[in-house]
Design a protein around this motif. Structure first.
Motif, PDB file in Angstrom:
ATOM      1  N   ALA A 166       5.710  -9.809 -29.268  1.00 12.15           N
ATOM      2  CA  ALA A 166       6.977 -10.020 -29.960  1.00 12.15           C
ATOM      3  C   ALA A 166       7.877  -8.827 -29.695  1.00 12.15           C
ATOM      4  CB  ALA A 166       6.748 -10.185 -31.461  1.00 12.15           C
ATOM      5  N   VAL A 167       9.174  -9.090 -29.541  1.00  9.88           N
ATOM      6  CA  VAL A 167      10.141  -8.009 -29.388  1.00  9.88           C
ATOM      7  C   VAL A 167      11.257  -8.202 -30.405  1.00  9.88           C
ATOM      8  CG1 VAL A 167       9.672  -7.622 -26.940  1.00  9.88           C
ATOM      9  CG2 VAL A 167      11.463  -9.219 -27.596  1.00  9.88           C
ATOM     10  N   LEU A 168      11.665  -7.115 -30.999  1.00  7.97           N
ATOM     11  CA  LEU A 168      12.818  -7.074 -31.892  1.00  7.97           C
ATOM     12  C   LEU A 168      13.961  -6.450 -31.114  1.00  7.97           C
ATOM     13  CD1 LEU A 168      14.057  -7.240 -34.837  1.00  7.97           C
ATOM     14  CD2 LEU A 168      13.294  -4.867 -35.092  1.00  7.97           C
ATOM     15  N   VAL A 169      15.071  -7.163 -30.995  1.00  7.11           N
ATOM     16  CA  VAL A 169      16.190  -6.655 -30.200  1.00  7.11           C
ATOM     17  C   VAL A 169      17.487  -6.738 -30.982  1.00  7.11           C
ATOM     18  CG1 VAL A 169      15.099  -7.279 -28.008  1.00  7.11           C
ATOM     19  CG2 VAL A 169      16.672  -8.874 -29.096  1.00  7.11           C
ATOM     20  N   ASN A 170      18.394  -5.843 -30.639  1.00  9.64           N
ATOM     21  CA  ASN A 170      19.748  -5.908 -31.161  1.00  9.64           C
ATOM     22  C   ASN A 170      20.419  -7.127 -30.550  1.00  9.64           C
ATOM     23  OD1 ASN A 170      22.702  -5.492 -31.157  1.00  9.64           O
ATOM     24  ND2 ASN A 170      22.206  -3.532 -32.110  1.00  9.64           N
ATOM     25  N   ALA A 171      20.901  -8.016 -31.400  1.00  5.05           N
ATOM     26  CA  ALA A 171      21.413  -9.292 -30.910  1.00  5.05           C
ATOM     27  C   ALA A 171      22.748  -9.156 -30.184  1.00  5.05           C
ATOM     28  CB  ALA A 171      21.564 -10.274 -32.072  1.00  5.05           C
ATOM     29  N   HIS A 172      23.408  -8.012 -30.307  1.00  7.45           N
ATOM     30  CA  HIS A 172      24.687  -7.819 -29.624  1.00  7.45           C
ATOM     31  C   HIS A 172      24.541  -7.085 -28.305  1.00  7.45           C
ATOM     32  CE1 HIS A 172      27.051  -9.456 -32.897  1.00  7.45           C
ATOM     33  NE2 HIS A 172      26.398  -8.685 -33.747  1.00  7.45           N
ATOM     34  N   THR A 173      23.554  -6.204 -28.213  1.00  6.83           N
ATOM     35  CA  THR A 173      23.423  -5.371 -27.014  1.00  6.83           C
ATOM     36  C   THR A 173      22.166  -5.660 -26.208  1.00  6.83           C
ATOM     37  OG1 THR A 173      22.194  -3.611 -28.145  1.00  6.83           O
ATOM     38  CG2 THR A 173      24.616  -3.524 -28.263  1.00  6.83           C
ATOM     39  N   GLY A 174      21.186  -6.319 -26.808  1.00  7.46           N
ATOM     40  CA  GLY A 174      19.910  -6.534 -26.135  1.00  7.46           C
ATOM     41  C   GLY A 174      18.987  -5.341 -26.177  1.00  7.46           C
TER      42      GLY A 174
ATOM     43  N   VAL B 252      16.073 -16.885 -18.265  1.00  6.61           N
ATOM     44  CA  VAL B 252      17.299 -16.560 -18.996  1.00  6.61           C
ATOM     45  C   VAL B 252      17.442 -15.043 -19.102  1.00  6.61           C
ATOM     46  CG1 VAL B 252      18.424 -16.701 -21.256  1.00  6.61           C
ATOM     47  CG2 VAL B 252      17.411 -18.741 -20.237  1.00  6.61           C
ATOM     48  N   ALA B 253      16.372 -14.356 -19.483  1.00  8.57           N
ATOM     49  CA  ALA B 253      16.416 -12.895 -19.568  1.00  8.57           C
ATOM     50  C   ALA B 253      16.623 -12.257 -18.202  1.00  8.57           C
ATOM     51  CB  ALA B 253      15.136 -12.360 -20.199  1.00  8.57           C
ATOM     52  N   GLY B 254      16.158 -12.911 -17.156  1.00 13.90           N
ATOM     53  CA  GLY B 254      16.350 -12.427 -15.798  1.00 13.90           C
ATOM     54  C   GLY B 254      17.751 -12.667 -15.271  1.00 13.90           C
ATOM     55  N   GLU B 255      18.634 -13.111 -16.158  1.00 16.27           N
ATOM     56  CA  GLU B 255      20.052 -13.313 -15.845  1.00 16.27           C
ATOM     57  C   GLU B 255      20.250 -14.334 -14.734  1.00 16.27           C
ATOM     58  OE1 GLU B 255      22.340  -9.618 -15.811  1.00 16.27           O
ATOM     59  OE2 GLU B 255      20.697  -8.623 -16.867  1.00 16.27           O
ATOM     60  N   ILE B 256      19.495 -15.414 -14.832  1.00 16.55           N
ATOM     61  CA  ILE B 256      19.612 -16.487 -13.853  1.00 16.55           C
ATOM     62  C   ILE B 256      21.018 -17.060 -13.857  1.00 16.55           C
ATOM     63  CG2 ILE B 256      18.877 -18.335 -15.449  1.00 16.55           C
ATOM     64  CD1 ILE B 256      17.256 -19.491 -13.073  1.00 16.55           C
TER      65      ILE B 256
ATOM     66  N   LEU C 213      12.369 -11.552 -24.397  1.00 16.39           N
ATOM     67  CA  LEU C 213      13.801 -11.263 -24.472  1.00 16.39           C
ATOM     68  C   LEU C 213      14.613 -12.539 -24.307  1.00 16.39           C
ATOM     69  CD1 LEU C 213      16.225  -9.353 -24.601  1.00 16.39           C
ATOM     70  CD2 LEU C 213      15.948  -8.945 -22.145  1.00 16.39           C
ATOM     71  N   GLY C 214      14.185 -13.420 -23.392  1.00 16.84           N
ATOM     72  CA  GLY C 214      14.889 -14.692 -23.231  1.00 16.84           C
ATOM     73  C   GLY C 214      14.839 -15.529 -24.494  1.00 16.84           C
ATOM     74  N   SER C 215      13.676 -15.554 -25.156  1.00 18.74           N
ATOM     75  CA  SER C 215      13.578 -16.263 -26.429  1.00 18.74           C
ATOM     76  C   SER C 215      14.502 -15.646 -27.468  1.00 18.74           C
ATOM     77  CB  SER C 215      12.129 -16.248 -26.935  1.00 18.74           C
ATOM     78  OG  SER C 215      11.344 -17.186 -26.226  1.00 18.74           O
ATOM     79  N   ALA C 216      14.619 -14.322 -27.456  1.00 24.51           N
ATOM     80  CA  ALA C 216      15.544 -13.655 -28.373  1.00 24.51           C
ATOM     81  C   ALA C 216      16.984 -14.071 -28.095  1.00 24.51           C
ATOM     82  CB  ALA C 216      15.383 -12.142 -28.266  1.00 24.51           C
TER      83      ALA C 216
ATOM     84  N   SER D 151      26.812 -16.507 -22.601  1.00 20.89           N
ATOM     85  CA  SER D 151      27.384 -15.369 -23.329  1.00 20.89           C
ATOM     86  C   SER D 151      26.279 -14.428 -23.816  1.00 20.89           C
ATOM     87  CB  SER D 151      28.206 -15.866 -24.523  1.00 20.89           C
ATOM     88  OG  SER D 151      29.278 -16.681 -24.099  1.00 20.89           O
ATOM     89  N   ALA D 152      25.183 -14.993 -24.298  1.00 23.30           N
ATOM     90  CA  ALA D 152      24.055 -14.171 -24.739  1.00 23.30           C
ATOM     91  C   ALA D 152      23.468 -13.381 -23.581  1.00 23.30           C
ATOM     92  CB  ALA D 152      22.992 -15.048 -25.381  1.00 23.30           C
ATOM     93  N   GLN D 153      23.359 -14.015 -22.402  1.00 27.27           N
ATOM     94  CA  GLN D 153      22.852 -13.299 -21.231  1.00 27.27           C
ATOM     95  C   GLN D 153      23.713 -12.083 -20.902  1.00 27.27           C
ATOM     96  OE1 GLN D 153      22.844 -16.864 -18.565  1.00 27.27           O
ATOM     97  NE2 GLN D 153      20.889 -16.035 -17.870  1.00 27.27           N
ATOM     98  N   LYS D 154      25.031 -12.284 -20.917  1.00 23.81           N
ATOM     99  CA  LYS D 154      25.945 -11.201 -20.549  1.00 23.81           C
ATOM    100  C   LYS D 154      25.873 -10.050 -21.548  1.00 23.81           C
ATOM    101  CE  LYS D 154      29.190 -14.188 -18.062  1.00 23.81           C
ATOM    102  NZ  LYS D 154      30.537 -14.813 -18.073  1.00 23.81           N
ATOM    103  N   ALA D 155      25.720 -10.387 -22.829  1.00 20.84           N
ATOM    104  CA  ALA D 155      25.708  -9.350 -23.857  1.00 20.84           C
ATOM    105  C   ALA D 155      24.358  -8.652 -23.966  1.00 20.84           C
ATOM    106  CB  ALA D 155      26.076  -9.965 -25.208  1.00 20.84           C
ATOM    107  N   MET D 156      23.275  -9.400 -23.778  1.00 18.77           N
ATOM    108  CA  MET D 156      21.940  -8.889 -24.093  1.00 18.77           C
ATOM    109  C   MET D 156      21.092  -8.580 -22.870  1.00 18.77           C
ATOM    110  SD  MET D 156      21.132 -11.564 -27.218  1.00 18.77           S
ATOM    111  CE  MET D 156      19.534 -10.850 -27.634  1.00 18.77           C
ATOM    112  N   GLY D 157      21.591  -8.858 -21.684  1.00 21.50           N
ATOM    113  CA  GLY D 157      20.810  -8.628 -20.477  1.00 21.50           C
ATOM    114  C   GLY D 157      20.505  -7.153 -20.264  1.00 21.50           C
ATOM    115  N   ASN D 158      19.319  -6.871 -19.742  1.00 18.51           N
ATOM    116  CA  ASN D 158      18.894  -5.487 -19.499  1.00 18.51           C
ATOM    117  C   ASN D 158      19.147  -5.018 -18.069  1.00 18.51           C
ATOM    118  OD1 ASN D 158      15.926  -5.365 -21.665  1.00 18.51           O
ATOM    119  ND2 ASN D 158      18.091  -5.438 -22.158  1.00 18.51           N
ATOM    120  N   GLY D 159      19.641  -5.918 -17.211  1.00 12.29           N
ATOM    121  CA  GLY D 159      19.902  -5.525 -15.835  1.00 12.29           C
ATOM    122  C   GLY D 159      18.637  -5.500 -14.984  1.00 12.29           C
TER     123      GLY D 159
END
Length: 573
Positions: A23-31, A282-286, A498-501, A516-524
Motif C-alpha cells: 500500500a502507498v499513501l500519496v499526496n493526491a495533488h502532487t503524487g 496509468v502510473a507509467g504515464e501511458i 500509484l496508479g490505483s491511487a 489530469s491525475a496522471q499529469k499531476a501525480m506522475g513521478n516521471g
C-alpha cells in the motif's frame, strides 16, 4: 469531509501482487509518496494449496485480508484519517474465486477453509487447459457470436470462465455452494464497502479482458453458450453482472467495520477495482500508442489507443481490447508473457539446490539464522551470476532458450507449451544459460511488439516499470538492443499502487479525469536505455533463430498431443 481541493488531501493505492500486497499513501495533488508498506502472504510463502507439478496455484483469502489490514494501517497513521479521501485496489488477474450470496469467499466458510477449489485461482494457475481448449472450439462452432473475438481470438486457461468451468467440474461441493464468482479486485472492493453483491459495480478492466464481456452482445456470453459449455454453469450468468464500470468511478465508501479496521473514516471513497498492470500503466504515464511493460513475475504489456482511430480493428493473439479498461474513453489493449521474473526465479531455484540441501547445519545457529544465511549466500550467488551473464559475449555462446516455462500468453495463447534450451555443450556455463534466458524474454517481447504493429497498432514508445525494470539494468539494456528502440523506466517503485491511487483521486473528486491525475501525480522517469548499435544486428540473427526454435518446439508439442503428423515435424527440422 475534507475539501478535495485542499492541499492536505491524500489517497491510498493498494496493489495485490503474486507474492505480497503493498500500500502507498500519496499526496493526491502532487503524487508525492508519504509512506509505503509491504506484507508477504504467509500461507502462499509456504506454498500451501499449491502443486507446481499440476500447475495449481491457489491463494487463501485470509492472506489477502491480513495483508490489507497490515499495510493500510501502517501507511494511514502518517496523516489524519479525515485527510485520506479515497483508496483503490488493484490485483493480479484473472484470479477468480467462488462466493456465497453475500459475497463471502467460500474459503472463509466452515467446511471450505482448506479446500483449494474454494480459494482464489491465481492468474498463473493452468489447471484449466482442457476447458480453455473447449471454450475456443465451441466459441467458433456453436452458431452464435464468437465470444473470443475481443479477447485476441484465443481464450486462455489463465482466465475467468476456463477456471470456473474446471473447478465446478472437479468439485461438486464448491459447485453447489458457489452462488457466484468474483475476480479478486472485485471481491476486495466489495469487502471494503460492505455493499450488496447484486448491485455491486464490477470492474470493466477484469470483465472485458478475461470474462468475454462486451457491450455488442449485451455483456457476458449468453446463457445458451455457457450451458452448452458446461451444464453446471446454468443460472450463473444471472447471478453475475450485466454492467461494468471503469476504475475511476465510485464503488462506494468504506464500511464502518473496515474504516475501524484500517484506521480510516467512512467518508473515504472506494474506487472500482482494476488489474495491477492496467493501474501500473496509468502510473507509467501511458499515452496513445505507448507500450507500458509491467515487469514482475510475469509481464503485462499495455497499450492505449483512440477509439476512433482503431475502429473495428481486431488484434489477434493478444489478451483483449476493451473500451476504458486503462484510461476511460480510450481503447485498452493487453498482451504479455507468462514468465519473466518467474523464469529467472526458476533458474535460481535450480542452481541454489545445494544451498537448500547440503549447506551444513550448525548447532550454533537457530533455524531462522540458518535460513537467513542460505538467503544471503543465494543473493550473493545471483548477483555474481548476473554480472557474469552480462559479461558473456553473445558471439561466443550459441545457447538459445525459449521463455515458455509457464506457457505462452501472447502472441497466441498456448499454456501447454514448455520452455526449452538448445545448443548446450560440455563448455556451456551457468552464466551463458542465464543470459540465454534473459535474451529469450526479450525475444518474446519483440514478438508482441511486432504483432501489434503488423495489425496496424503502432508502438511509438516503450516504458518499463516494476521490480525487474527497476532492478535489472542488464535485462533492460538487452531489451533495448533486441527491440532496437529506447526504453524509459518509470521512477516509481510501486507503480501499480500509484496508479490505483490516481484512480482513487479521480473517484474522490480531486481530479476531473485520469489524464489530469496522471499529469499531476506522475513521478516521471528514472532513466532511459538506448539500443547499442553494435549489438542490434547480432540480436536480429539470434531472434530469427529463436523464432525458428519456437516454431519447432510448438510443432513437437502438437505432435506429442497427436495434433500434427510426424512428417510435418521432420519437414520443420
Amino acid at each position: 469531509m475534507e475539501n478535495p481541493t485542499s492541499p492536505e488531501a491524500y489517497v491510498i493505492g493498494i496493489d495485490y501482487g503474486t507474492d505480497s500486497v503493498r500500500a502507498v499513501l500519496v499526496n493526491a495533488h502532487t503524487g508525492q509518496e508519504i509512506a509505503q508498506a509491504v506484507h508477504p502472504y504467509a500461507r502462499w510463502k509456504e506454498q500451501r494449496y499449491c502443486n507446481a507439478t499440476k500447475n495449481q496455484f491457489r491463494q487463501h483469502p485470509l492472506d489477502h485480508i491480513e495483508g490489507l489490514e497490515a499495510t493500510v494501517r501502517r501507511v494511514a497513521q502518517h496523516v489524519p484519517a479525515a485527510q485520506i479521501l479515497g483508496l483503490a485496489v488493484d490485483t493480479t488477474g484473472s484470479t477468480p474465486g467462488p462466493v456465497d450470496e453475500h459475497g463471502v469467499a467460500l474459503a472463509l466458510k466452515p467446511g471450505f477453509e482448506d479446500n483449494p477449489n474454494a480459494m482464489f485461482v491465481l492468474w498463473k494457475d493452468h489447471t484449466a487447459l482442457p476447458e480453455a481448449a473447449e471454450i475456443n472450439q465451441k466459441a467458433r462452432t456453436w452458431g452464435g457470436p464468437d465470444y473470443t473475438q475481443f479477447e485476441g481470438g484465443i481464450y486462455s486457461s489463465e482466465w475467468f470462465w476456463a477456471k470456473i468451468t474446471h473447478v465446478v467440474r472437479e468439485d461438486e461441493a464448491v459447485a453447489q455452494a458457489a452462488y457466484s464468482w468474483m475476480e479478486h479486485c472485485d471481491w476486495l472492493t466489495l469487502l471494503l464497502t460492505g455493499g450488496e453483491l447484486n448491485t455491486f459495480k464490477r470492474s470493466r478492466c477484469a470483465a472485458g479482458h478475461k470474462a468475454m464481456w462486451h457491450e455488442s452482445w449485451g455483456g457476458l456470453p449468453s446463457e445458451e453458450f455457457l450451458t452448452l459449455l458446461e451444464p453446471k454453469l446454468a443460472g450463473l450468468r444471472e447471478r453475475l453482472f450485466e454492467e461494468t464500470y471503469t476504475a475511476d468511478e465510485v464503488a462506494g465508501h468504506l464500511s464502518e467495520e473496515w474504516a475501524q479496521r484500517l484506521g480510516l473514516t467512512t467518508n473515504t471513497v472506494v474506487a472500482v477495482g482494476s488489474f495491477d498492470a492496467h493501474a501500473g500503466a496509468v502510473a507509467g504515464e501511458i499515452e496513445a500508442y505507448s507500450m507500458v511493460k509491467v515487469m514482475g513475475t510475469s509481464t503485462c504489456d499495455i497499450v492505449v489507443a483512440p477509439m476512433d482511430e482503431v475502429g473495428g480493428k481486431l488484434v489477434p493473439g493478444i489478451c483483449g481490447q476493451v473500451d476504458g479498461s486503462v484510461i476511460p474513453g480510450m481503447l485498452g489493449l493487453e498482451a504479455g508473457q507468462s514468465a519473466v521474473g518467474d523464469l529467472l526465479a526458476w533458474f535460481r531455484g535450480v542452481i541454489e539446490w545445494p544451498l537448500r540441501t547440503l549447506l551444513p547445519q550448525s548447532a550454533a545457529l537457530t533455524p531462522e539464522q540458518q535460513a537467513a544465511l542460505r538467503e544471503e549466500l543465494s543473493d550473493k550467488m545471483m548477483a555474481e551470476l548476473n554480472k557474469a551473464a552480462e559479461a558473456v559475449n553473445p558471439d561466443e555462446s550459441q545457447v538459445l532458450a525459449l521463455d515458455w516455462v509457464n506457457g505462452r500468453r501472447t502472441p497466441d495463447a498456448n499454456q501447454a507449451l514448455k520452455g526449452a534450451l538448445m545448443n548446450l555443450t560440455m563448455g556451456t556455463s551457468a552464466p551463458q544459460i542465464f543470459r540465454a534466458l534473459v535474451e529469450s524474454i526479450c525475444y518474446g517481447s519483440r514478438q508482441i511488439v511486432e504483432r501489434f504493429e503488423q495489425e496496424g497498432i503502432p508502438i511509438k514508445q516503450v516504458i518499463g516499470l516494476g521490480g525487474v525494470a527497476k532492478k535489472s539494468g542488464f535485462m533492460m539494456q538487452t531489451l533495448a538492443d533486441v527491440l532496437n528502440r529506447p526504453i524509459k523506466v518509470a521512477e516509481s517503485d510501486q507503480a501499480p499502487a500509484l496508479g490505483s491511487a490516481m484512480y482513487a483521486a479521480v473517484a474522490a473528486g480531486i481530479h476531473p479525469d485520469v489524464v489530469s491525475a496522471q499529469k499531476a501525480m506522475g513521478n516521471g522517469f528514472a532513466e532511459t536505455y538506448s539500443p547499442n548499435p553494435a549489438r542490434v544486428a547480432d540480436y536480429q540473427r539470434r531472434y530469427e533463430q529463436y523464432q525458428a526454435f519456437g516454431h519447432y518446439v510448438e510443432q513437437a508439442t502438437q505432435l506429442q498431443a497427436g495434433e500434427v503428423a510426424e512428417t510435418e515435424l521432420v519437414d520443420q527440422a
